[in-house]
Design a protein around this motif. Sequence first.
Motif, PDB file in Angstrom:
ATOM      1  N   HIS A 100       0.824  -1.213   0.000  1.00 60.26           N
ATOM      2  CA  HIS A 100       0.000   0.000   0.000  1.00 60.26           C
ATOM      3  C   HIS A 100       0.858   1.263   0.000  1.00 60.26           C
ATOM      4  O   HIS A 100       0.611   2.191  -0.770  1.00 60.26           O
ATOM      5  N   GLU A 104       0.554   3.742  -3.311  1.00 67.26           N
ATOM      6  CA  GLU A 104      -0.139   5.011  -3.129  1.00 67.26           C
ATOM      7  C   GLU A 104       0.793   6.203  -2.936  1.00 67.26           C
ATOM      8  O   GLU A 104       0.417   7.335  -3.244  1.00 67.26           O
ATOM      9  N   ARG A 162      -0.183   4.629  13.980  1.00 70.02           N
ATOM     10  CA  ARG A 162      -1.388   3.849  13.714  1.00 70.02           C
ATOM     11  C   ARG A 162      -2.447   4.221  14.741  1.00 70.02           C
ATOM     12  O   ARG A 162      -2.120   4.476  15.900  1.00 70.02           O
ATOM     13  N   TYR A 191      -4.047  -6.976  11.048  1.00 68.03           N
ATOM     14  CA  TYR A 191      -3.248  -6.670   9.861  1.00 68.03           C
ATOM     15  C   TYR A 191      -1.785  -6.848  10.220  1.00 68.03           C
ATOM     16  O   TYR A 191      -1.305  -6.297  11.206  1.00 68.03           O
ATOM     17  N   GLU A 193       1.863  -6.148   8.826  1.00 67.10           N
ATOM     18  CA  GLU A 193       2.709  -5.467   7.845  1.00 67.10           C
ATOM     19  C   GLU A 193       4.112  -6.014   7.942  1.00 67.10           C
ATOM     20  O   GLU A 193       4.803  -5.822   8.942  1.00 67.10           O
ATOM     21  N   SER A 223      -3.473  -3.879   4.000  1.00 68.72           N
ATOM     22  CA  SER A 223      -4.216  -2.885   4.783  1.00 68.72           C
ATOM     23  C   SER A 223      -5.550  -2.516   4.141  1.00 68.72           C
ATOM     24  O   SER A 223      -6.523  -2.230   4.842  1.00 68.72           O
ATOM     25  N   ASP A 224      -5.628  -2.507   2.805  1.00 72.98           N
ATOM     26  CA  ASP A 224      -6.897  -2.171   2.155  1.00 72.98           C
ATOM     27  C   ASP A 224      -7.987  -3.182   2.499  1.00 72.98           C
ATOM     28  O   ASP A 224      -9.164  -2.831   2.635  1.00 72.98           O
ATOM     29  N   LYS A 227      -9.041  -2.462   6.116  1.00 71.47           N
ATOM     30  CA  LYS A 227      -9.826  -1.223   6.129  1.00 71.47           C
ATOM     31  C   LYS A 227     -11.239  -1.483   5.625  1.00 71.47           C
ATOM     32  O   LYS A 227     -12.213  -0.994   6.209  1.00 71.47           O
ATOM     33  N   LEU A 239      -4.652   0.738  12.047  1.00 71.94           N
ATOM     34  CA  LEU A 239      -3.968   0.993  10.782  1.00 71.94           C
ATOM     35  C   LEU A 239      -3.300   2.362  10.806  1.00 71.94           C
ATOM     36  O   LEU A 239      -3.678   3.238  11.591  1.00 71.94           O
ATOM     37  N   SER A 240      -2.319   2.529   9.922  1.00 69.94           N
ATOM     38  CA  SER A 240      -1.655   3.828   9.795  1.00 69.94           C
ATOM     39  C   SER A 240      -2.685   4.895   9.472  1.00 69.94           C
ATOM     40  O   SER A 240      -3.641   4.660   8.722  1.00 69.94           O
ATOM     41  N   TRP A 242      -2.664   7.389   7.590  1.00 69.24           N
ATOM     42  CA  TRP A 242      -2.848   7.706   6.184  1.00 69.24           C
ATOM     43  C   TRP A 242      -3.621   6.607   5.457  1.00 69.24           C
ATOM     44  O   TRP A 242      -4.164   6.827   4.386  1.00 69.24           O
ATOM     45  N   ASP A 243      -3.679   5.403   6.045  1.00 62.38           N
ATOM     46  CA  ASP A 243      -4.480   4.332   5.456  1.00 62.38           C
ATOM     47  C   ASP A 243      -5.974   4.610   5.602  1.00 62.38           C
ATOM     48  O   ASP A 243      -6.767   4.259   4.733  1.00 62.38           O
TER      49      ASP A 243
END
Length: 308
Positions: A100, A104, A162, A191, A193, A223-224, A227, A239-240, A242-243
Amino acid sequence: MDLKDLQVFCEVVRRSGFAAASLEVGTTPAHISKRIGILESQLGVRLFHRTTRRVVITEDGERAYQWARRILDDTNAMSEAFSSAKSEPSGQLRIATSQHLGREHVAPILSLLGTRYPRIEVWLELLDRRVDLVSENFDLDIRVGEPAQPQLIAQRLVESWRILCASPVYLAQRGHPKSVAELAEHECLLYREREQPFGTWRLMGPKGPESVKVTSRFSSNHSDVVKGWSVDGKGICLLSIWDVAQPLRDGRVVRVLPTHHEPADVWAMTSTRSAGSAKVRVCVEFLKEQLVRGPHALQIGARSLRSA
Protein backbone atom coordinates in the motif's frame (compact mmCIF):
# COMPACT_ATOMS: atom_id res chain seq x y z
CA MET A 1 35.71 -11.16 -18.42
CA ASP A 2 32.38 -9.49 -19.23
CA LEU A 3 30.86 -7.55 -16.32
CA LYS A 4 27.42 -8.39 -17.70
CA ASP A 5 28.21 -12.08 -17.25
CA LEU A 6 29.08 -11.42 -13.62
CA GLN A 7 25.77 -9.59 -13.20
CA VAL A 8 23.92 -12.54 -14.77
CA PHE A 9 25.77 -14.96 -12.50
CA CYS A 10 24.86 -12.98 -9.39
CA GLU A 11 21.23 -12.84 -10.49
CA VAL A 12 21.13 -16.63 -10.90
CA VAL A 13 22.52 -17.01 -7.37
CA ARG A 14 20.02 -14.53 -5.91
CA ARG A 15 17.04 -16.05 -7.76
CA SER A 16 18.18 -19.69 -7.36
CA GLY A 17 17.51 -20.57 -10.98
CA PHE A 18 18.03 -19.75 -14.65
CA ALA A 19 14.33 -19.19 -15.38
CA ALA A 20 13.83 -16.73 -12.51
CA ALA A 21 17.05 -14.92 -13.42
CA SER A 22 15.99 -14.66 -17.06
CA LEU A 23 12.75 -12.94 -16.03
CA GLU A 24 14.73 -10.45 -13.95
CA VAL A 25 17.30 -9.76 -16.67
CA GLY A 26 14.77 -9.73 -19.51
CA THR A 27 16.13 -12.59 -21.64
CA THR A 28 15.65 -16.36 -22.04
CA PRO A 29 16.81 -19.22 -19.77
CA ALA A 30 18.83 -20.56 -22.73
CA HIS A 31 20.75 -17.28 -22.98
CA ILE A 32 21.37 -17.29 -19.22
CA SER A 33 22.68 -20.87 -19.44
CA LYS A 34 24.98 -19.91 -22.34
CA ARG A 35 26.48 -16.93 -20.46
CA ILE A 36 27.02 -19.03 -17.32
CA GLY A 37 28.72 -21.69 -19.48
CA ILE A 38 31.09 -19.05 -20.92
CA LEU A 39 31.91 -17.79 -17.42
CA GLU A 40 32.59 -21.34 -16.21
CA SER A 41 34.96 -21.88 -19.15
CA GLN A 42 36.81 -18.66 -18.38
CA LEU A 43 37.20 -19.54 -14.70
CA GLY A 44 37.82 -23.25 -15.29
CA VAL A 45 35.33 -24.32 -12.61
CA ARG A 46 31.72 -25.49 -12.37
CA LEU A 47 29.59 -22.79 -10.75
CA PHE A 48 26.32 -24.72 -10.45
CA HIS A 49 25.09 -28.30 -10.20
CA ARG A 50 22.30 -28.52 -12.78
CA THR A 51 19.34 -30.90 -12.65
CA THR A 52 16.05 -30.92 -14.52
CA ARG A 53 14.35 -29.30 -11.53
CA ARG A 54 16.86 -26.86 -10.05
CA VAL A 55 20.36 -25.39 -10.01
CA VAL A 56 22.48 -25.51 -6.86
CA ILE A 57 25.57 -23.37 -6.40
CA THR A 58 28.85 -25.26 -5.94
CA GLU A 59 31.59 -24.51 -3.45
CA ASP A 60 33.60 -22.86 -6.24
CA GLY A 61 30.45 -20.99 -7.19
CA GLU A 62 30.16 -19.60 -3.65
CA ARG A 63 33.74 -18.30 -3.85
CA ALA A 64 33.12 -16.86 -7.31
CA TYR A 65 29.95 -15.15 -6.05
CA GLN A 66 31.89 -13.33 -3.32
CA TRP A 67 34.43 -12.15 -5.89
CA ALA A 68 31.76 -11.15 -8.40
CA ARG A 69 29.84 -9.11 -5.83
CA ARG A 70 33.06 -7.36 -4.78
CA ILE A 71 33.97 -6.55 -8.40
CA LEU A 72 30.49 -5.24 -9.21
CA ASP A 73 30.34 -3.23 -5.98
CA ASP A 74 33.72 -1.63 -6.76
CA THR A 75 32.62 -0.86 -10.31
CA ASN A 76 29.40 0.74 -9.06
CA ALA A 77 31.34 2.69 -6.43
CA MET A 78 33.69 4.07 -9.09
CA SER A 79 30.73 5.10 -11.23
CA GLU A 80 29.06 6.72 -8.21
CA ALA A 81 32.22 8.62 -7.30
CA PHE A 82 32.44 10.25 -10.71
CA SER A 83 28.67 10.76 -10.85
CA SER A 84 28.87 12.61 -7.51
CA ALA A 85 31.71 14.75 -8.81
CA LYS A 86 29.51 15.83 -11.73
CA SER A 87 26.57 16.50 -9.38
CA GLU A 88 24.34 14.43 -11.64
CA PRO A 89 23.31 11.15 -9.97
CA SER A 90 22.88 8.24 -12.36
CA GLY A 91 22.41 4.49 -12.47
CA GLN A 92 19.75 2.08 -11.33
CA LEU A 93 18.06 2.48 -7.94
CA ARG A 94 16.59 -0.76 -6.58
CA ILE A 95 13.96 0.02 -3.95
CA ALA A 96 11.69 -2.26 -1.91
CA THR A 97 8.65 -1.28 0.13
CA SER A 98 5.26 -2.63 1.19
CA GLN A 99 2.23 -2.89 -1.09
CA HIS A 100 0.00 0.00 0.00
CA LEU A 101 2.75 2.47 0.89
CA GLY A 102 4.51 1.71 -2.37
CA ARG A 103 1.50 1.94 -4.63
CA GLU A 104 -0.14 5.01 -3.13
CA HIS A 105 2.85 7.11 -2.07
CA VAL A 106 6.34 5.86 -2.98
CA ALA A 107 5.63 5.06 -6.65
CA PRO A 108 4.21 8.53 -7.52
CA ILE A 109 7.12 10.19 -5.71
CA LEU A 110 9.65 8.09 -7.63
CA SER A 111 7.96 9.21 -10.84
CA LEU A 112 8.68 12.80 -9.84
CA LEU A 113 12.25 11.81 -8.89
CA GLY A 114 12.79 10.38 -12.37
CA THR A 115 11.71 13.68 -13.91
CA ARG A 116 14.10 15.67 -11.74
CA TYR A 117 17.03 13.26 -12.28
CA PRO A 118 16.70 11.83 -15.80
CA ARG A 119 19.85 9.68 -15.53
CA ILE A 120 18.48 7.68 -12.59
CA GLU A 121 16.75 4.38 -13.43
CA VAL A 122 14.15 3.12 -10.94
CA TRP A 123 13.25 -0.46 -10.03
CA LEU A 124 10.52 -0.60 -7.36
CA GLU A 125 9.52 -3.94 -5.85
CA LEU A 126 6.41 -4.17 -3.65
CA LEU A 127 6.91 -6.91 -1.08
CA ASP A 128 5.03 -7.67 2.11
CA ARG A 129 8.15 -9.08 3.74
CA ARG A 130 11.43 -7.69 4.99
CA VAL A 131 14.16 -7.83 2.36
CA ASP A 132 17.85 -8.56 2.75
CA LEU A 133 19.34 -5.44 1.22
CA VAL A 134 22.75 -6.95 0.46
CA SER A 135 21.90 -10.47 -0.74
CA GLU A 136 18.88 -9.28 -2.76
CA ASN A 137 20.79 -6.31 -4.15
CA PHE A 138 18.46 -3.51 -3.02
CA ASP A 139 19.70 0.03 -2.42
CA LEU A 140 16.78 1.07 -0.20
CA ASP A 141 14.00 -0.53 1.79
CA ILE A 142 11.18 1.82 2.82
CA ARG A 143 9.71 0.45 6.06
CA VAL A 144 6.97 1.37 8.52
CA GLY A 145 7.74 0.93 12.23
CA GLU A 146 10.84 0.97 14.39
CA PRO A 147 14.01 -0.25 12.61
CA ALA A 148 15.39 -3.37 14.27
CA GLN A 149 18.59 -4.15 12.35
CA PRO A 150 21.60 -2.33 13.82
CA GLN A 151 23.84 -3.38 10.92
CA LEU A 152 21.78 -1.17 8.59
CA ILE A 153 21.62 2.62 8.40
CA ALA A 154 18.15 3.97 9.23
CA GLN A 155 16.95 7.43 8.20
CA ARG A 156 13.51 8.59 9.32
CA LEU A 157 11.49 9.94 6.40
CA VAL A 158 8.34 11.05 8.19
CA GLU A 159 6.67 10.74 11.58
CA SER A 160 3.48 8.72 11.57
CA TRP A 161 1.35 6.48 13.77
CA ARG A 162 -1.39 3.85 13.71
CA ILE A 163 -4.81 4.56 15.19
CA LEU A 164 -7.84 2.51 16.22
CA CYS A 165 -10.98 2.83 14.07
CA ALA A 166 -14.34 1.13 13.66
CA SER A 167 -17.58 1.79 11.81
CA PRO A 168 -20.46 3.51 13.64
CA VAL A 169 -22.57 0.39 12.92
CA TYR A 170 -20.14 -1.90 14.75
CA LEU A 171 -19.84 0.45 17.73
CA ALA A 172 -23.63 0.82 17.96
CA GLN A 173 -23.91 -2.96 18.22
CA ARG A 174 -20.93 -3.71 20.47
CA GLY A 175 -20.31 -0.45 22.30
CA HIS A 176 -17.19 1.71 22.61
CA PRO A 177 -14.24 0.19 24.51
CA LYS A 178 -13.28 2.42 27.43
CA SER A 179 -9.73 1.07 27.90
CA VAL A 180 -7.00 -0.78 26.05
CA ALA A 181 -7.77 -3.93 28.07
CA GLU A 182 -11.38 -3.92 26.82
CA LEU A 183 -10.16 -4.35 23.24
CA ALA A 184 -9.65 -8.04 24.07
CA GLU A 185 -13.45 -8.37 24.32
CA HIS A 186 -14.02 -6.99 20.80
CA GLU A 187 -13.62 -8.21 17.25
CA CYS A 188 -10.21 -6.82 16.30
CA LEU A 189 -9.27 -6.94 12.65
CA LEU A 190 -5.68 -8.11 12.37
CA TYR A 191 -3.25 -6.67 9.86
CA ARG A 192 0.33 -7.82 9.63
CA GLU A 193 2.71 -5.47 7.85
CA ARG A 194 5.80 -7.40 6.88
CA GLU A 195 7.28 -8.75 10.12
CA GLN A 196 5.47 -6.55 12.63
CA PRO A 197 4.15 -8.32 15.77
CA PHE A 198 0.91 -10.12 14.99
CA GLY A 199 -1.99 -10.35 17.43
CA THR A 200 -0.60 -8.02 20.10
CA TRP A 201 -1.37 -4.32 19.94
CA ARG A 202 1.12 -2.03 21.68
CA LEU A 203 -0.33 1.43 22.18
CA MET A 204 0.87 4.71 23.64
CA GLY A 205 -1.60 6.68 25.75
CA PRO A 206 -1.92 9.06 28.71
CA LYS A 207 -0.62 6.32 31.02
CA GLY A 208 2.32 5.45 28.79
CA PRO A 209 2.73 2.22 26.81
CA GLU A 210 0.02 -0.43 27.11
CA SER A 211 -0.40 -3.74 25.27
CA VAL A 212 -3.28 -6.13 24.74
CA LYS A 213 -3.60 -9.54 23.08
CA VAL A 214 -6.41 -9.41 20.53
CA THR A 215 -8.11 -12.02 18.36
CA SER A 216 -10.43 -11.96 15.38
CA ARG A 217 -12.02 -14.10 12.71
CA PHE A 218 -10.62 -11.68 10.09
CA SER A 219 -6.94 -11.07 9.37
CA SER A 220 -4.88 -10.10 6.32
CA ASN A 221 -1.46 -8.91 5.19
CA HIS A 222 -3.02 -6.09 3.13
CA SER A 223 -4.22 -2.88 4.78
CA ASP A 224 -6.90 -2.17 2.15
CA VAL A 225 -8.55 -5.49 2.99
CA VAL A 226 -8.56 -4.76 6.73
CA LYS A 227 -9.83 -1.22 6.13
CA GLY A 228 -12.68 -2.59 4.02
CA TRP A 229 -13.68 -5.03 6.75
CA SER A 230 -13.71 -2.20 9.27
CA VAL A 231 -15.92 -0.06 7.01
CA ASP A 232 -18.22 -3.09 6.64
CA GLY A 233 -18.70 -3.23 10.41
CA LYS A 234 -16.68 -6.38 11.07
CA GLY A 235 -14.63 -4.95 13.93
CA ILE A 236 -11.94 -2.56 15.16
CA CYS A 237 -8.79 -2.03 13.09
CA LEU A 238 -5.36 -0.61 13.93
CA LEU A 239 -3.97 0.99 10.78
CA SER A 240 -1.65 3.83 9.79
CA ILE A 241 -3.47 7.15 9.88
CA TRP A 242 -2.85 7.71 6.18
CA ASP A 243 -4.48 4.33 5.46
CA VAL A 244 -7.79 5.36 7.04
CA ALA A 245 -7.75 9.10 6.27
CA GLN A 246 -10.54 9.02 3.68
CA PRO A 247 -13.07 6.81 5.56
CA LEU A 248 -12.45 8.94 8.65
CA ARG A 249 -13.18 12.12 6.73
CA ASP A 250 -16.41 10.82 5.24
CA GLY A 251 -17.60 9.21 8.48
CA ARG A 252 -17.54 5.57 7.39
CA VAL A 253 -15.29 4.90 10.41
CA VAL A 254 -14.61 6.83 13.61
CA ARG A 255 -11.75 6.89 16.11
CA VAL A 256 -11.73 4.36 18.94
CA LEU A 257 -9.78 5.29 22.09
CA PRO A 258 -8.65 8.55 20.40
CA THR A 259 -6.07 9.28 23.12
CA HIS A 260 -4.11 6.15 22.10
CA HIS A 261 -1.93 5.40 19.10
CA GLU A 262 0.92 3.16 17.98
CA PRO A 263 4.10 4.83 16.63
CA ALA A 264 4.59 3.91 12.96
CA ASP A 265 7.23 6.24 11.51
CA VAL A 266 8.39 5.63 7.95
CA TRP A 267 12.11 4.83 7.56
CA ALA A 268 14.57 4.46 4.70
CA MET A 269 16.95 1.58 5.37
CA THR A 270 20.28 1.34 3.54
CA SER A 271 23.34 -0.83 3.84
CA THR A 272 26.75 0.70 4.53
CA ARG A 273 27.65 -0.25 0.96
CA SER A 274 24.90 1.96 -0.50
CA ALA A 275 24.86 4.77 2.06
CA GLY A 276 27.48 6.90 0.29
CA SER A 277 25.87 6.61 -3.13
CA ALA A 278 24.82 9.90 -4.73
CA LYS A 279 21.66 8.37 -6.22
CA VAL A 280 20.65 6.91 -2.83
CA ARG A 281 21.34 10.20 -1.07
CA VAL A 282 19.20 12.29 -3.43
CA CYS A 283 16.44 9.68 -3.38
CA VAL A 284 16.25 9.63 0.42
CA GLU A 285 16.16 13.43 0.61
CA PHE A 286 13.52 13.62 -2.13
CA LEU A 287 11.34 10.99 -0.41
CA LYS A 288 11.64 12.86 2.88
CA GLU A 289 10.68 16.16 1.25
CA GLN A 290 7.74 14.71 -0.67
CA LEU A 291 6.34 12.51 2.12
CA VAL A 292 6.21 15.55 4.41
CA ARG A 293 5.16 18.35 2.05
CA GLY A 294 4.50 17.04 -1.46
CA PRO A 295 1.21 16.12 -3.19
CA HIS A 296 1.55 12.52 -2.02
CA ALA A 297 2.55 13.40 1.54
CA LEU A 298 1.58 11.11 4.40
CA GLN A 299 1.29 14.14 6.66
CA ILE A 300 -1.65 15.65 4.73
CA GLY A 301 -4.03 13.20 6.35
CA ALA A 302 -2.06 12.87 9.55
CA ARG A 303 -2.10 16.52 10.62
CA SER A 304 -5.81 16.94 10.05
CA LEU A 305 -6.80 13.67 11.70
CA ARG A 306 -4.44 13.29 14.66
CA SER A 307 -6.99 14.74 17.06
CA ALA A 308 -10.11 13.69 15.12
